[in-house]
Write a protein that holds these residues in place. Structure first.
Motif, PDB file in Angstrom:
ATOM      1  N   LEU A 105       9.074  -8.054   4.416  1.00 62.07           N
ATOM      2  CA  LEU A 105       7.697  -9.021   4.197  1.00 62.07           C
ATOM      3  C   LEU A 105       6.685  -9.127   5.543  1.00 62.07           C
ATOM      4  N   LYS A 106       7.230  -8.997   6.608  1.00 62.36           N
ATOM      5  CA  LYS A 106       6.405  -9.071   7.911  1.00 62.36           C
ATOM      6  C   LYS A 106       5.365  -7.657   7.528  1.00 62.36           C
ATOM      7  N   GLU A 107       5.737  -6.586   7.222  1.00 64.68           N
ATOM      8  CA  GLU A 107       4.949  -5.502   6.991  1.00 64.68           C
ATOM      9  C   GLU A 107       5.161  -4.909   5.685  1.00 64.68           C
ATOM     10  N   ASN A 108       3.938  -5.103   4.951  1.00 63.59           N
ATOM     11  CA  ASN A 108       4.101  -4.544   3.660  1.00 63.59           C
ATOM     12  C   ASN A 108       2.912  -4.209   3.111  1.00 63.59           C
ATOM     13  N   HIS A 109       2.988  -3.635   1.789  1.00 64.38           N
ATOM     14  CA  HIS A 109       1.548  -3.344   1.066  1.00 64.38           C
ATOM     15  C   HIS A 109       1.584  -4.033  -0.352  1.00 64.38           C
ATOM     16  N   LEU A 110       2.234  -5.469  -0.254  1.00 62.31           N
ATOM     17  CA  LEU A 110       2.116  -6.079  -1.465  1.00 62.31           C
ATOM     18  C   LEU A 110       0.775  -6.720  -1.759  1.00 62.31           C
ATOM     19  N   ASP A 111       0.369  -6.908  -2.851  1.00 61.48           N
ATOM     20  CA  ASP A 111      -0.820  -7.644  -3.279  1.00 61.48           C
ATOM     21  C   ASP A 111      -0.604  -8.994  -3.230  1.00 61.48           C
ATOM     22  N   ASP A 112      -1.705  -9.758  -2.948  1.00 63.57           N
ATOM     23  CA  ASP A 112      -1.514 -11.188  -2.476  1.00 63.57           C
ATOM     24  C   ASP A 112      -0.797 -11.973  -3.619  1.00 63.57           C
TER      25      ASP A 112
ATOM     26  N   MET B  88       5.352 -10.084 -11.343  1.00 66.38           N
ATOM     27  CA  MET B  88       6.588 -11.156 -11.316  1.00 66.38           C
ATOM     28  C   MET B  88       7.725 -10.457 -11.061  1.00 66.38           C
ATOM     29  N   ALA B  89       8.197  -9.163 -11.435  1.00 69.97           N
ATOM     30  CA  ALA B  89       9.494  -8.605 -11.491  1.00 69.97           C
ATOM     31  C   ALA B  89       9.714  -8.391  -9.999  1.00 69.97           C
ATOM     32  N   VAL B  90       8.623  -7.889  -9.394  1.00 73.02           N
ATOM     33  CA  VAL B  90       8.785  -7.460  -7.964  1.00 73.02           C
ATOM     34  C   VAL B  90       9.320  -8.518  -7.214  1.00 73.02           C
ATOM     35  N   ALA B  91       8.340  -9.680  -7.258  1.00 68.91           N
ATOM     36  CA  ALA B  91       8.679 -10.923  -6.674  1.00 68.91           C
ATOM     37  C   ALA B  91      10.017 -11.259  -6.924  1.00 68.91           C
ATOM     38  N   TRP B  92      10.580 -11.447  -8.238  1.00 67.40           N
ATOM     39  CA  TRP B  92      11.706 -11.816  -8.396  1.00 67.40           C
ATOM     40  C   TRP B  92      12.868 -10.845  -7.718  1.00 67.40           C
ATOM     41  N   ALA B  93      12.644  -9.533  -7.724  1.00 65.05           N
ATOM     42  CA  ALA B  93      13.534  -8.741  -7.029  1.00 65.05           C
ATOM     43  C   ALA B  93      13.554  -9.158  -5.626  1.00 65.05           C
ATOM     44  N   LEU B  94      12.501  -9.195  -4.919  1.00 64.06           N
ATOM     45  CA  LEU B  94      12.481  -9.529  -3.570  1.00 64.06           C
ATOM     46  C   LEU B  94      13.070 -10.684  -3.153  1.00 64.06           C
ATOM     47  N   SER B  95      13.095 -11.715  -4.108  1.00 60.83           N
ATOM     48  CA  SER B  95      13.738 -13.102  -3.881  1.00 60.83           C
ATOM     49  C   SER B  95      15.194 -13.101  -3.655  1.00 60.83           C
TER      50      SER B  95
ATOM     51  N   LEU C 277      14.072  -1.881  -1.128  1.00 59.00           N
ATOM     52  CA  LEU C 277      12.623  -2.284  -0.581  1.00 59.00           C
ATOM     53  C   LEU C 277      11.522  -1.402  -0.274  1.00 59.00           C
ATOM     54  N   GLN C 278      12.025  -0.159  -0.276  1.00 58.48           N
ATOM     55  CA  GLN C 278      10.809   0.864  -0.254  1.00 58.48           C
ATOM     56  C   GLN C 278      10.290   0.984  -1.645  1.00 58.48           C
ATOM     57  N   TRP C 279      10.869   0.885  -2.670  1.00 55.86           N
ATOM     58  CA  TRP C 279      10.368   1.015  -4.154  1.00 55.86           C
ATOM     59  C   TRP C 279       9.665   0.101  -4.491  1.00 55.86           C
ATOM     60  N   MET C 280      10.127  -1.301  -4.073  1.00 55.34           N
ATOM     61  CA  MET C 280       9.199  -2.503  -4.276  1.00 55.34           C
ATOM     62  C   MET C 280       7.770  -2.447  -3.669  1.00 55.34           C
ATOM     63  N   ASP C 281       7.841  -1.847  -2.480  1.00 54.77           N
ATOM     64  CA  ASP C 281       6.471  -1.531  -1.708  1.00 54.77           C
ATOM     65  C   ASP C 281       5.549  -0.676  -2.439  1.00 54.77           C
ATOM     66  N   ARG C 282       6.239   0.556  -2.982  1.00 54.58           N
ATOM     67  CA  ARG C 282       5.459   1.448  -3.502  1.00 54.58           C
ATOM     68  C   ARG C 282       4.768   1.024  -4.793  1.00 54.58           C
ATOM     69  N   ILE C 283       5.520   0.225  -5.486  1.00 59.72           N
ATOM     70  CA  ILE C 283       4.878  -0.324  -6.857  1.00 59.72           C
ATOM     71  C   ILE C 283       3.480  -0.882  -6.719  1.00 59.72           C
ATOM     72  N   SER C 284       2.586  -0.505  -7.632  1.00 56.62           N
ATOM     73  CA  SER C 284       1.264  -0.951  -7.519  1.00 56.62           C
ATOM     74  C   SER C 284       0.715  -0.884  -9.015  1.00 56.62           C
ATOM     75  N   HIS C 285       0.646  -1.902  -9.630  1.00 54.35           N
ATOM     76  CA  HIS C 285       0.276  -2.246 -10.856  1.00 54.35           C
ATOM     77  C   HIS C 285      -0.283  -3.622 -11.082  1.00 54.35           C
ATOM     78  N   GLU C 286      -1.337  -3.582 -11.875  1.00 55.03           N
ATOM     79  CA  GLU C 286      -1.823  -4.942 -11.981  1.00 55.03           C
ATOM     80  C   GLU C 286      -1.327  -5.808 -13.218  1.00 55.03           C
ATOM     81  N   GLY C 287      -0.277  -5.393 -14.025  1.00 55.38           N
ATOM     82  CA  GLY C 287       0.448  -5.881 -14.947  1.00 55.38           C
ATOM     83  C   GLY C 287       1.167  -7.370 -14.167  1.00 55.38           C
ATOM     84  N   TYR C 288       0.884  -8.469 -15.040  1.00 58.86           N
ATOM     85  CA  TYR C 288       1.685  -9.673 -14.415  1.00 58.86           C
ATOM     86  C   TYR C 288       3.173  -9.449 -14.515  1.00 58.86           C
ATOM     87  N   TYR C 289       3.692  -8.823 -15.487  1.00 57.95           N
ATOM     88  CA  TYR C 289       5.129  -8.889 -15.587  1.00 57.95           C
ATOM     89  C   TYR C 289       5.851  -7.953 -14.593  1.00 57.95           C
ATOM     90  N   VAL C 290       4.842  -6.853 -14.024  1.00 53.83           N
ATOM     91  CA  VAL C 290       5.283  -6.015 -12.851  1.00 53.83           C
ATOM     92  C   VAL C 290       5.373  -7.126 -11.695  1.00 53.83           C
TER      93      VAL C 290
END
Length: 91
Positions: free
Chosen positions: A81-88, A60-67, A45-58
């Protein structure tokens, strides 16, 4: 703690630190496949929150992992999910 599992996790962290879309995606998908467990869920969860990349496949992978995190650890993931740094888009 399994030393080989820890060694592979460190390798995946290096991939998730990359600025290359498919290296990051590889790290995220491998983390999802092998590290969403009691021992590593907080790290994932910490790594999913740190990842910031504009690539579509990144994104989608983060969203998939979080699911998958949500299926296996719903309360921890919901708290994240209540407190995160994910893009919209990823959210």
């Amino acid at each position: 703690m399994d030393k080989n599992k820890k060694r592979v996790w460190l390798f995946l962290e290096d991939r998730m630190k990359s600025d290359k879309e498919y290296e990051i995606r590889f790290g995220v998908v491998m983390a999802m496949a092998h590290y969403i467990d009691e021992e590593y869920i907080d790290n994932v969860l910490q790594w999913m929150d740190r990842i910031s990349h504009e690539g579509y496949y990144v994104k989608m992978a983060v969203a998939w992992a979080l699911s998958v995190c949500y299926v296996k650890f719903p309360q921890k993931t919901m708290n994240y999910l209540k407190e995160n740094h994910l893009d919209d888009f990823t959210y």
